[in-house]
Design a protein around this motif. Structure first.
Motif, PDB file in Angstrom:
ATOM      1  N   LEU A   8      18.381  23.441  15.831  1.00 47.02           N
ATOM      2  CA  LEU A   8      17.385  21.994  15.455  1.00 47.02           C
ATOM      3  C   LEU A   8      16.511  22.111  16.148  1.00 47.02           C
ATOM      4  O   LEU A   8      15.956  21.443  16.932  1.00 47.02           O
ATOM      5  CB  LEU A   8      18.890  20.985  16.186  1.00 47.02           C
ATOM      6  N   GLY A   9      15.617  23.224  16.051  1.00 47.64           N
ATOM      7  CA  GLY A   9      14.409  22.946  16.199  1.00 47.64           C
ATOM      8  C   GLY A   9      13.484  22.601  15.266  1.00 47.64           C
ATOM      9  O   GLY A   9      13.805  21.889  14.721  1.00 47.64           O
ATOM     10  N   ALA A  10      11.826  22.395  15.232  1.00 50.36           N
ATOM     11  CA  ALA A  10      11.570  21.820  14.723  1.00 50.36           C
ATOM     12  C   ALA A  10      11.268  21.733  12.650  1.00 50.36           C
ATOM     13  O   ALA A  10      11.670  21.023  12.152  1.00 50.36           O
ATOM     14  CB  ALA A  10       9.886  22.231  14.422  1.00 50.36           C
ATOM     15  N   MET A  11      12.192  23.013  12.437  1.00 48.02           N
ATOM     16  CA  MET A  11      12.254  23.148  10.862  1.00 48.02           C
ATOM     17  C   MET A  11      14.042  23.222  10.989  1.00 48.02           C
ATOM     18  O   MET A  11      14.136  21.907   9.813  1.00 48.02           O
ATOM     19  CB  MET A  11      12.214  24.783  10.936  1.00 48.02           C
ATOM     20  N   ASN A  30      23.523  22.850  17.797  1.00 49.65           N
ATOM     21  CA  ASN A  30      22.186  23.661  18.263  1.00 49.65           C
ATOM     22  C   ASN A  30      22.419  24.199  19.871  1.00 49.65           C
ATOM     23  O   ASN A  30      23.317  23.099  20.236  1.00 49.65           O
ATOM     24  CB  ASN A  30      20.942  22.776  18.827  1.00 49.65           C
ATOM     25  N   ARG A  31      22.056  25.009  20.151  1.00 48.76           N
ATOM     26  CA  ARG A  31      22.514  25.921  21.274  1.00 48.76           C
ATOM     27  C   ARG A  31      22.099  24.933  22.483  1.00 48.76           C
ATOM     28  O   ARG A  31      23.660  24.940  23.070  1.00 48.76           O
ATOM     29  CB  ARG A  31      21.334  27.087  21.650  1.00 48.76           C
ATOM     30  N   THR A  32      21.413  24.537  23.023  1.00 43.96           N
ATOM     31  CA  THR A  32      20.902  23.696  23.733  1.00 43.96           C
ATOM     32  C   THR A  32      21.122  21.743  22.760  1.00 43.96           C
ATOM     33  O   THR A  32      20.867  21.852  22.262  1.00 43.96           O
ATOM     34  CB  THR A  32      19.155  23.505  24.322  1.00 43.96           C
ATOM     35  N   LYS A  35      19.517  17.855  20.892  1.00 40.31           N
ATOM     36  CA  LYS A  35      18.378  17.888  20.071  1.00 40.31           C
ATOM     37  C   LYS A  35      18.627  16.997  18.990  1.00 40.31           C
ATOM     38  O   LYS A  35      18.263  17.148  18.248  1.00 40.31           O
ATOM     39  CB  LYS A  35      17.738  19.084  19.578  1.00 40.31           C
ATOM     40  N   LEU A  61      17.697  29.667  13.030  1.00 39.37           N
ATOM     41  CA  LEU A  61      17.813  29.761  13.885  1.00 39.37           C
ATOM     42  C   LEU A  61      15.512  30.123  14.991  1.00 39.37           C
ATOM     43  O   LEU A  61      15.043  31.366  13.575  1.00 39.37           O
ATOM     44  CB  LEU A  61      18.811  30.578  15.151  1.00 39.37           C
ATOM     45  N   LEU A  62      16.262  31.396  15.398  1.00 37.43           N
ATOM     46  CA  LEU A  62      14.416  31.482  16.266  1.00 37.43           C
ATOM     47  C   LEU A  62      14.487  32.357  15.340  1.00 37.43           C
ATOM     48  O   LEU A  62      13.147  33.587  14.942  1.00 37.43           O
ATOM     49  CB  LEU A  62      14.747  31.891  17.255  1.00 37.43           C
ATOM     50  N   SER A  66      18.488  36.218  17.138  1.00 37.16           N
ATOM     51  CA  SER A  66      19.653  34.789  17.638  1.00 37.16           C
ATOM     52  C   SER A  66      21.155  34.356  16.873  1.00 37.16           C
ATOM     53  O   SER A  66      21.730  33.470  17.218  1.00 37.16           O
ATOM     54  CB  SER A  66      18.624  33.673  17.819  1.00 37.16           C
ATOM     55  N   SER A  88      13.701  33.766  10.192  1.00 36.55           N
ATOM     56  CA  SER A  88      13.295  34.531   9.158  1.00 36.55           C
ATOM     57  C   SER A  88      13.745  35.348   9.762  1.00 36.55           C
ATOM     58  O   SER A  88      13.689  35.660  11.502  1.00 36.55           O
ATOM     59  CB  SER A  88      11.648  34.260   9.792  1.00 36.55           C
ATOM     60  N   ALA A 115       7.842  26.734   3.474  1.00 35.73           N
ATOM     61  CA  ALA A 115       6.958  25.478   3.939  1.00 35.73           C
ATOM     62  C   ALA A 115       6.964  25.417   5.401  1.00 35.73           C
ATOM     63  O   ALA A 115       7.780  25.988   5.930  1.00 35.73           O
ATOM     64  CB  ALA A 115       8.337  24.192   3.501  1.00 35.73           C
ATOM     65  N   PRO A 117       7.568  22.211   8.951  1.00 39.24           N
ATOM     66  CA  PRO A 117       8.515  21.313   8.868  1.00 39.24           C
ATOM     67  C   PRO A 117       7.756  20.016   8.234  1.00 39.24           C
ATOM     68  O   PRO A 117       8.511  18.582   7.768  1.00 39.24           O
ATOM     69  CB  PRO A 117       8.328  21.125  10.303  1.00 39.24           C
TER      70      PRO A 117
HETATM   71  N1  FVH Z   1       8.500  25.644  11.986  1.00 33.65           N
HETATM   72  C1  FVH Z   1       7.978  26.508  10.472  1.00 33.65           C
HETATM   73  O1  FVH Z   1       6.582  26.491  11.252  1.00 33.65           O
HETATM   74  C2  FVH Z   1       8.217  27.952   9.895  1.00 33.65           C
HETATM   75  C3  FVH Z   1       7.847  28.297   8.430  1.00 33.65           C
HETATM   76  C4  FVH Z   1       8.429  28.979   7.784  1.00 33.65           C
HETATM   77  C5  FVH Z   1       9.893  29.138   8.153  1.00 33.65           C
HETATM   78  N2  FVH Z   1      10.045  29.166   9.899  1.00 33.65           N
HETATM   79  C6  FVH Z   1      11.096  29.884  10.547  1.00 33.65           C
HETATM   80  O2  FVH Z   1      12.183  28.473  10.934  1.00 33.65           O
HETATM   81  C7  FVH Z   1      13.370  29.555  12.367  1.00 33.65           C
HETATM   82  C8  FVH Z   1      12.734  28.312  12.572  1.00 33.65           C
HETATM   83  O3  FVH Z   1      11.696  27.835  13.036  1.00 33.65           O
HETATM   84  P1  FVH Z   1      11.515  26.789  14.011  1.00 33.65           P
HETATM   85  O4  FVH Z   1      10.153  26.381  13.957  1.00 33.65           O
HETATM   86  O5  FVH Z   1      12.624  25.112  13.587  1.00 33.65           O
HETATM   87  O6  FVH Z   1      11.991  27.581  15.713  1.00 33.65           O
HETATM   88  P2  FVH Z   1      11.588  26.889  17.186  1.00 33.65           P
HETATM   89  O7  FVH Z   1      11.309  24.972  16.790  1.00 33.65           O
HETATM   90  O8  FVH Z   1      11.379  27.701  17.617  1.00 33.65           O
HETATM   91  O9  FVH Z   1      13.379  26.404  16.641  1.00 33.65           O
HETATM   92  C9  FVH Z   1      14.006  27.453  17.334  1.00 33.65           C
HETATM   93  C10 FVH Z   1      16.099  27.717  16.628  1.00 33.65           C
HETATM   94  O10 FVH Z   1      16.603  28.776  17.879  1.00 33.65           O
HETATM   95  C11 FVH Z   1      17.408  28.327  18.590  1.00 33.65           C
HETATM   96  N3  FVH Z   1      17.250  29.755  19.294  1.00 33.65           N
HETATM   97  C12 FVH Z   1      16.944  30.080  19.554  1.00 33.65           C
HETATM   98  N4  FVH Z   1      17.167  31.291  20.505  1.00 33.65           N
HETATM   99  C13 FVH Z   1      19.381  31.292  20.534  1.00 33.65           C
HETATM  100  C14 FVH Z   1      19.693  31.942  20.709  1.00 33.65           C
HETATM  101  N5  FVH Z   1      19.872  33.021  21.294  1.00 33.65           N
HETATM  102  N6  FVH Z   1      20.958  31.380  20.157  1.00 33.65           N
HETATM  103  C15 FVH Z   1      21.088  30.064  19.321  1.00 33.65           C
HETATM  104  N7  FVH Z   1      19.861  29.846  19.074  1.00 33.65           N
HETATM  105  C16 FVH Z   1      18.785  30.281  19.041  1.00 33.65           C
HETATM  106  C17 FVH Z   1      16.865  27.230  19.268  1.00 33.65           C
HETATM  107  O11 FVH Z   1      17.221  26.753  20.332  1.00 33.65           O
HETATM  108  P3  FVH Z   1      17.160  25.618  21.662  1.00 33.65           P
HETATM  109  O12 FVH Z   1      16.256  26.489  21.432  1.00 33.65           O
HETATM  110  O13 FVH Z   1      17.171  24.450  21.256  1.00 33.65           O
HETATM  111  O14 FVH Z   1      19.104  26.230  22.361  1.00 33.65           O
HETATM  112  C18 FVH Z   1      16.035  26.130  18.385  1.00 33.65           C
HETATM  113  O15 FVH Z   1      17.304  25.242  17.614  1.00 33.65           O
HETATM  114  C19 FVH Z   1      12.001  30.468  12.257  1.00 33.65           C
HETATM  115  O16 FVH Z   1      13.828  31.801  12.131  1.00 33.65           O
HETATM  116  C20 FVH Z   1      10.959  30.338  11.843  1.00 33.65           C
HETATM  117  O17 FVH Z   1      10.108  31.818  11.703  1.00 33.65           O
HETATM  118  C21 FVH Z   1       9.477  28.462  10.296  1.00 33.65           C
END
Ligand code: FVH
Length: 271
Positions: A8-11, A30-32, A35, A61-62, A66, A88, A115, A117
């Motif tokens: 549940l990051g931005a995407m 979501n890990r944390t 969200k 995820l990141l 991950s 990605s 795209a 978010p």
């Molecule tokens: N946002 C964008 O513009 C780009 C557009 C194109 C595609 N990308 C890819 O989409 C993936 C996710 O991107 P995002 O924008 O959601 O990224 P964050 O907001 O940084 O969220 C990251 C999530 O990943 C979780 N996470 C990180 N490390 C771990 C782990 N070791 N185990 C489990 N989950 C993990 C993180 O969780 P938390 O920090 O909240 O606990 C977030 O949910 C990415 O591949 C882009 O390249 C987006």
């Protein structure tokens, strides 16, 4: 159909919003914690619970590490589950992840989100998928509210490959326009007017020509005059230095200069 969104990051949140707005039953993990607030989706206590409750689970995820970290402890319990990875990564990572997770009987598709978010669920947004066609056919319609689904082949690495390649195009453009405005700024030019009256119209004029002419060939068609372009590119690099712009920002010009010189070398070698 119940759709699981893991991450549940931005995407991930944008994907959930699109699916919930389209009326889907969505379960998230979501890990944390925390969200999931305000998303209108159900929350799972673990990644396993989310996947077991879903007809199709989407990982966003990141990075590849991950995804591995999330799936490794639960992989033996996932046989028969349908998982789509939209995280990605490189083409090789997608192939290796696919080989590993399908070894546990998981039905697996790889993807790449074309795209950002705030453009999810808008007309221009699309998502690349690769892997078994029958799995794509199963998920294309339910996942369509996120962005237009586009299958790019059976090879699990192709969605990532096309994603990385398309991003390279975008970052090349980003390097070019960033350098352009820096150059104008360094010399005291009107950046706003330059963007609106010069850079924008110029890029619009050249964009279709660039796309149509993009080629993996190492030689430039004769009418594009590699010799003339090499001289021009060197002038642009010199101008940048004269204007005080850091040399590191001229990488796109150096890459083009290298390509022109290579074309000249190959063309002269074949004469
Ligand atoms: N946002 C964008 O513009 C780009 C557009 C194109 C595609 N990308 C890819 O989409 C993936 C996710 O991107 P995002 O924008 O959601 O990224 P964050 O907001 O940084 O969220 C990251 C999530 O990943 C979780 N996470 C990180 N490390 C771990 C782990 N070791 N185990 C489990 N989950 C993990 C993180 O969780 P938390 O920090 O909240 O606990 C977030 O949910 C990415 O591949 C882009 O390249 C987006």
């Amino acid at each position: 159909m119940t759709i699981g969104i893991l991450g549940l990051g931005a995407m991930g949140r944008a994907l959930v919003n699109a699916l919930v707005s389209a009326g889907h039953d969505v379960i998230v993990w979501n890990r944390t914690p925390g969200k999931d607030e305000g998303l209108g989706a159900r929350t799972a206590a673990s990644a396993l619970e989310a996947i077991e409750a879903s007809d199709v689970s989407v990982l966003c995820l990141l990075d590849d590490a991950s995804v591995r970290e999330t799936l490794a402890p639960i992989a033996p319990k996932l046989s028969g589950r349908l998982i789509v990875n939209l995280t990605s990564g490189s083409a090789q990572q997608a192939r290796e992840l696919g080989a590993w997770i399908t070894g546990y009987g998981v039905r697996f598709l790889a993807g790449g989100i074309m795209a950002v978010p705030f453009t999810i669920a808008t007309e221009g947004a699309f998502i690349l998928y690769s892997g078994p066609r029958e799995l794509f056919d199963e998920v294309a319609s339910p996942l369509a509210p996120m962005a237009r689904p586009q299958w790019v082949g059976e090879d699990l690495g192709f969605a990532a490959l096309y994603d990385m390649a398309a991003l390279s195009g975008m970052y090349g453009m980003s390097a070019g326009v960033g350098h352009a405005v820096r150059l104008v700024h360094e010399e005291g030019g009107d950046v706003e007017a330059f963007r609106r009256e010069v850079l924008g119209p110029w890029m619009e004029q050249m964009f279709p020509i660039q796309i149509d002419g993009a080629s993996p060939s190492e030689t430039v068609p004769e009418e594009y005059n590699a010799q003339m372009q090499a001289v021009g590119l060197q002038t642009m690099i010199d101008n940048s230095a004269e204007s005080g712009v850091p040399e590191a920002l001229t990488g796109h010009l150096s890459a083009n200069l290298w390509a022109m010189r290579r074309s000249i070398e190959l063309t002269e070698g074949s004469r």
